[in-house]
Design a protein around this motif. Structure first.
Motif, PDB file in Angstrom:
ATOM      1  N   ASN A  14      -4.329  -2.361   3.878  1.00 56.30           N
ATOM      2  CA  ASN A  14      -5.486  -2.384   4.695  1.00 56.30           C
ATOM      3  C   ASN A  14      -5.584  -1.372   5.721  1.00 56.30           C
ATOM      4  N   ARG A  15      -4.867  -0.427   5.607  1.00 57.31           N
ATOM      5  CA  ARG A  15      -4.850   0.752   6.605  1.00 57.31           C
ATOM      6  C   ARG A  15      -5.560   1.972   6.302  1.00 57.31           C
ATOM      7  N   ASP A  17      -1.346  -4.044  -1.313  1.00 51.61           N
ATOM      8  CA  ASP A  17      -1.702  -5.224  -0.957  1.00 51.61           C
ATOM      9  C   ASP A  17      -2.878  -5.362   0.089  1.00 51.61           C
ATOM     10  N   VAL A  18      -3.872  -5.949  -0.201  1.00 54.76           N
ATOM     11  CA  VAL A  18      -4.927  -5.706   0.778  1.00 54.76           C
ATOM     12  C   VAL A  18      -5.836  -7.043   0.860  1.00 54.76           C
ATOM     13  N   ASP A  19      -6.281  -7.353   2.117  1.00 57.16           N
ATOM     14  CA  ASP A  19      -7.121  -8.792   2.252  1.00 57.16           C
ATOM     15  C   ASP A  19      -7.937  -8.590   1.494  1.00 57.16           C
ATOM     16  N   VAL A  53      -1.640   4.584   4.149  1.00 58.03           N
ATOM     17  CA  VAL A  53      -1.167   3.971   2.953  1.00 58.03           C
ATOM     18  C   VAL A  53      -0.631   4.956   2.147  1.00 58.03           C
ATOM     19  N   ASP A 101       1.147  -2.012   2.607  1.00 61.99           N
ATOM     20  CA  ASP A 101       0.030  -2.645   3.172  1.00 61.99           C
ATOM     21  C   ASP A 101      -1.238  -1.732   3.217  1.00 61.99           C
TER      22      ASP A 101
END
Ligand code: TMP
Length: 189
Positions: free
Chosen positions: A167-168, A121-123, A173, A165
């Motif tokens: 986004n890292r 999941d990513v912004d 990830v 997550d």
């Protein structure tokens, strides 16, 4: 199976995962959808806009590509870990963003259920930044990706998929993905 919106990093993470599994001396095969077979190549032309096709035709092609290329992987499934860069959840999220979800699920009902599904999941802003240096394909715009991201998260509950997550950094990830894989496969490493 690794899933997520464009720019989530499914391709990078799938490659790393296969290499790490092989590093343990285990057999692993990397595949992706759309596949590199004839139906997958046709799909890629549609995604680029080189051939036009309505949403329902595209959904049927994704479902057909899935069944067709799983045929060639059937033998590998017996003795290898098959890691797929996208699978059924991508159809449910992407095609389900424009078509009735139940219909998309029904045309995919003959696809083998994955043992382990992980959604990265990513912004949407992060995703758009990551794909900013390549030509945009059919679903690669803010409005579609916002909707698709939200469907992926709903699907996680419904289909028992894990969410990490994205986004890292690639390493952070991957550590989550690796932990999920090790737990599921019952391996140390
Ligand atoms: P890729 O960017 O991972 O190569 O995937 C190509 C595009 O195809 C991406 O925008 C996601 C989309 N897609 C679907 O719409 N439905 C599907 O079933 C799959 C596997 C991919």
């Amino acid at each position: 199976m690794l899933e997520g919106i464009d720019g989530a990093g499914t391709t990078t993470q799938s490659r790393i995962l296969v290499n790490r599994i092989k590093g343990l001396g285990l057999k692993a095969v990397l595949t992706r959808e759309p596949s590199d077979g004839p139906i997958g190549l046709l799909i890629r032309k549609i995604l680029k806009g080189e051939i036009s096709a309505e949403e329902d035709v595209l959904a049927l092609l994704f479902a057909a590509d899935r069944l067709h290329h799983m045929e060639s992987l059937r033998d590998h499934l017996k003795d290898s870990f098959v890691v797929s860069d996208r699978y059924v959840l991508s159809s449910l999220a992407y095609q389900g963003s424009r078509l009735p979800l139940e219909w998309v699920a029904s045309i995919n009902s003959r696809a083998i259920s994955p043992d382990l599904a992980i959604i990265i999941d990513v912004d949407v802003d992060v995703a758009l930044r990551r794909i900013s240096n390549r030509p945009r394909e059919r679903f690669e715009n803010r409005k579609d990706l916002i909707k698709i991201k939200s469907i992926f998260l709903d699907l996680a509950d419904r289909y028992g998929a894990f969410v990490v997550d994205g986004n890292r950094s690639i390493e952070e990830v991957f550590q989550d993905i690796w932990n999920l894989f090790k737990n599921w496969a019952g391996v140390d490493g």
